[in-house]
Design a protein around this motif. Structure first.
Motif, PDB file in Angstrom:
ATOM      1  N   UNK A 123       0.822  -1.218   0.000  1.00 39.29           N
ATOM      2  CA  UNK A 123       0.000   0.000   0.000  1.00 39.29           C
ATOM      3  C   UNK A 123       0.854   1.266   0.000  1.00 39.29           C
ATOM      4  N   UNK A 124       2.027   1.204   0.546  1.00 43.84           N
ATOM      5  CA  UNK A 124       2.939   2.353   0.531  1.00 43.84           C
ATOM      6  C   UNK A 124       3.531   2.542  -0.860  1.00 43.84           C
ATOM      7  N   UNK A 125       3.895   1.428  -1.513  1.00 45.25           N
ATOM      8  CA  UNK A 125       4.549   1.485  -2.817  1.00 45.25           C
ATOM      9  C   UNK A 125       3.594   1.744  -3.982  1.00 45.25           C
ATOM     10  N   UNK A 126       2.306   1.419  -3.838  1.00 45.72           N
ATOM     11  CA  UNK A 126       1.389   1.469  -4.978  1.00 45.72           C
ATOM     12  C   UNK A 126       0.299   2.532  -4.910  1.00 45.72           C
ATOM     13  N   UNK A 127       0.168   3.222  -3.803  1.00 44.32           N
ATOM     14  CA  UNK A 127      -0.876   4.243  -3.664  1.00 44.32           C
ATOM     15  C   UNK A 127      -0.244   5.609  -3.461  1.00 44.32           C
ATOM     16  N   UNK A 128      -0.929   6.621  -3.988  1.00 41.72           N
ATOM     17  CA  UNK A 128      -0.368   7.970  -3.918  1.00 41.72           C
ATOM     18  C   UNK A 128      -0.713   8.689  -2.619  1.00 41.72           C
ATOM     19  N   UNK A 129      -1.380   8.008  -1.706  1.00 42.64           N
ATOM     20  CA  UNK A 129      -1.731   8.594  -0.411  1.00 42.64           C
ATOM     21  C   UNK A 129      -1.835   7.468   0.615  1.00 42.64           C
ATOM     22  N   UNK A 130      -1.703   7.797   1.887  1.00 45.85           N
ATOM     23  CA  UNK A 130      -1.837   6.754   2.912  1.00 45.85           C
ATOM     24  C   UNK A 130      -3.258   6.187   2.911  1.00 45.85           C
ATOM     25  N   UNK A 131      -3.351   4.869   3.031  1.00 46.00           N
ATOM     26  CA  UNK A 131      -4.642   4.191   3.126  1.00 46.00           C
ATOM     27  C   UNK A 131      -4.858   3.884   4.608  1.00 46.00           C
ATOM     28  N   UNK A 132      -5.899   4.476   5.167  1.00 41.88           N
ATOM     29  CA  UNK A 132      -6.214   4.306   6.585  1.00 41.88           C
ATOM     30  C   UNK A 132      -7.495   3.477   6.695  1.00 41.88           C
ATOM     31  N   UNK A 133      -7.430   2.423   7.474  1.00 51.00           N
ATOM     32  CA  UNK A 133      -8.618   1.599   7.713  1.00 51.00           C
ATOM     33  C   UNK A 133      -8.683   1.272   9.195  1.00 51.00           C
ATOM     34  N   UNK A 134      -9.822   1.514   9.798  1.00 49.80           N
ATOM     35  CA  UNK A 134     -10.028   1.276  11.233  1.00 49.80           C
ATOM     36  C   UNK A 134      -8.966   2.009  12.059  1.00 49.80           C
ATOM     37  N   UNK A 135      -8.574   3.209  11.590  1.00 50.66           N
ATOM     38  CA  UNK A 135      -7.617   4.028  12.309  1.00 50.66           C
ATOM     39  C   UNK A 135      -6.172   3.623  12.155  1.00 50.66           C
ATOM     40  N   UNK A 136      -5.881   2.667  11.285  1.00 52.13           N
ATOM     41  CA  UNK A 136      -4.521   2.160  11.103  1.00 52.13           C
ATOM     42  C   UNK A 136      -4.099   2.346   9.645  1.00 52.13           C
ATOM     43  N   UNK A 137      -2.853   2.843   9.430  1.00 54.55           N
ATOM     44  CA  UNK A 137      -2.354   2.956   8.066  1.00 54.55           C
ATOM     45  C   UNK A 137      -1.963   1.569   7.563  1.00 54.55           C
ATOM     46  N   UNK A 138      -2.488   1.238   6.382  1.00 52.84           N
ATOM     47  CA  UNK A 138      -2.164  -0.055   5.779  1.00 52.84           C
ATOM     48  C   UNK A 138      -0.803   0.028   5.102  1.00 52.84           C
ATOM     49  N   UNK A 139       0.023  -0.962   5.346  1.00 52.99           N
ATOM     50  CA  UNK A 139       1.348  -1.043   4.722  1.00 52.99           C
ATOM     51  C   UNK A 139       1.438  -2.293   3.850  1.00 52.99           C
ATOM     52  N   UNK A 140       1.322  -3.460   4.477  1.00 56.15           N
ATOM     53  CA  UNK A 140       1.494  -4.731   3.782  1.00 56.15           C
ATOM     54  C   UNK A 140       0.166  -5.278   3.276  1.00 56.15           C
ATOM     55  N   UNK A 141       0.229  -6.018   2.182  1.00 60.10           N
ATOM     56  CA  UNK A 141      -0.944  -6.738   1.694  1.00 60.10           C
ATOM     57  C   UNK A 141      -0.877  -8.160   2.243  1.00 60.10           C
ATOM     58  N   UNK A 142      -1.965  -8.594   2.845  1.00 60.75           N
ATOM     59  CA  UNK A 142      -2.087  -9.964   3.322  1.00 60.75           C
ATOM     60  C   UNK A 142      -2.776 -10.757   2.223  1.00 60.75           C
ATOM     61  N   UNK A 143      -2.166 -11.852   1.800  1.00 62.47           N
ATOM     62  CA  UNK A 143      -2.708 -12.675   0.720  1.00 62.47           C
ATOM     63  C   UNK A 143      -3.430 -13.879   1.308  1.00 62.47           C
ATOM     64  N   UNK A 144      -4.580 -14.170   0.723  1.00 58.81           N
ATOM     65  CA  UNK A 144      -5.399 -15.302   1.145  1.00 58.81           C
ATOM     66  C   UNK A 144      -5.708 -16.171  -0.056  1.00 58.81           C
TER      67      UNK A 144
END
Length: 162
Positions: A123-144
């Motif tokens: 999320x840091x490398x691919x988005x032009x702004x911080x992605x915040x969800x539930x008050x937390x900045x997303x960094x890593x993608x969890x794969x399922x």
């Protein structure tokens, strides 16, 4: 409730798609090659899902979103069930990536997905702004991932595809 595949004008669902992926340029990367399914209830679009063929029998959920007023009513789970049913027999595996969020991780786990990896700093490398969800900045993608059975069930059970 009905689910149909939108072919002609996928961008008209951008408002809903932005709930699942909040950067339009990222959505446009996969929307043209993806298959967009729209769930309607009472004549209103309540959920969308974009899936892509990633080869080797793998189908990826690129975007799944439920309108704010329809969240927590089971539409997301029903959409995943529809996708599993629709593509069982054609694909062996369903994958999805999401932020490490207390809102989405438990949802996918409750739908039978298991963790299969992490993409560091996605999320840091691919988005032009911080992605915040539930008050937390997303960094890593969890794969399922989830294995799809050869025959899941019947599309007609609870759904109509038009």
């Amino acid at each position: 409730m009905t689910v149909h595949e939108e072919i002609a004008d996928k961008k008209r669902f951008m408002k809903l798609l932005l709930l699942g992926d909040e950067q339009e340029s990222m959505i446009l990367r996969y929307l043209s090659r993806g298959r967009l399914f729209v769930m309607n209830d009472g004549g209103k679009a309540v959920a969308v899902c974009v899936v892509t063929d990633e080869g080797n029998g793998t189908l990826e959920i690129k975007n799944i979103a439920v309108s704010p007023e329809s969240q927590r009513l089971g539409y997301g789970r029903k959409m995943i069930s529809f996708i599993e049913n629709r593509f069982s027999g054609s694909f062996r595996r369903l994958i999805v990536g999401t932020g490490d969020s207390p809102l989405t991780v438990p949802f996918y786990e409750s739908c039978g997905f298991v963790r299969s990896g992490v993409i560091k700093n996605f999320f840091i490398d691919n988005y032009d702004h911080p992605i915040i969800e539930a008050g937390v900045q997303l960094c890593d993608m969890i794969c399922f991932e989830k294995e799809l059975p050869e025959r899941y069930g019947t599309v007609s059970k609870g759904f109509t595809e038009i």
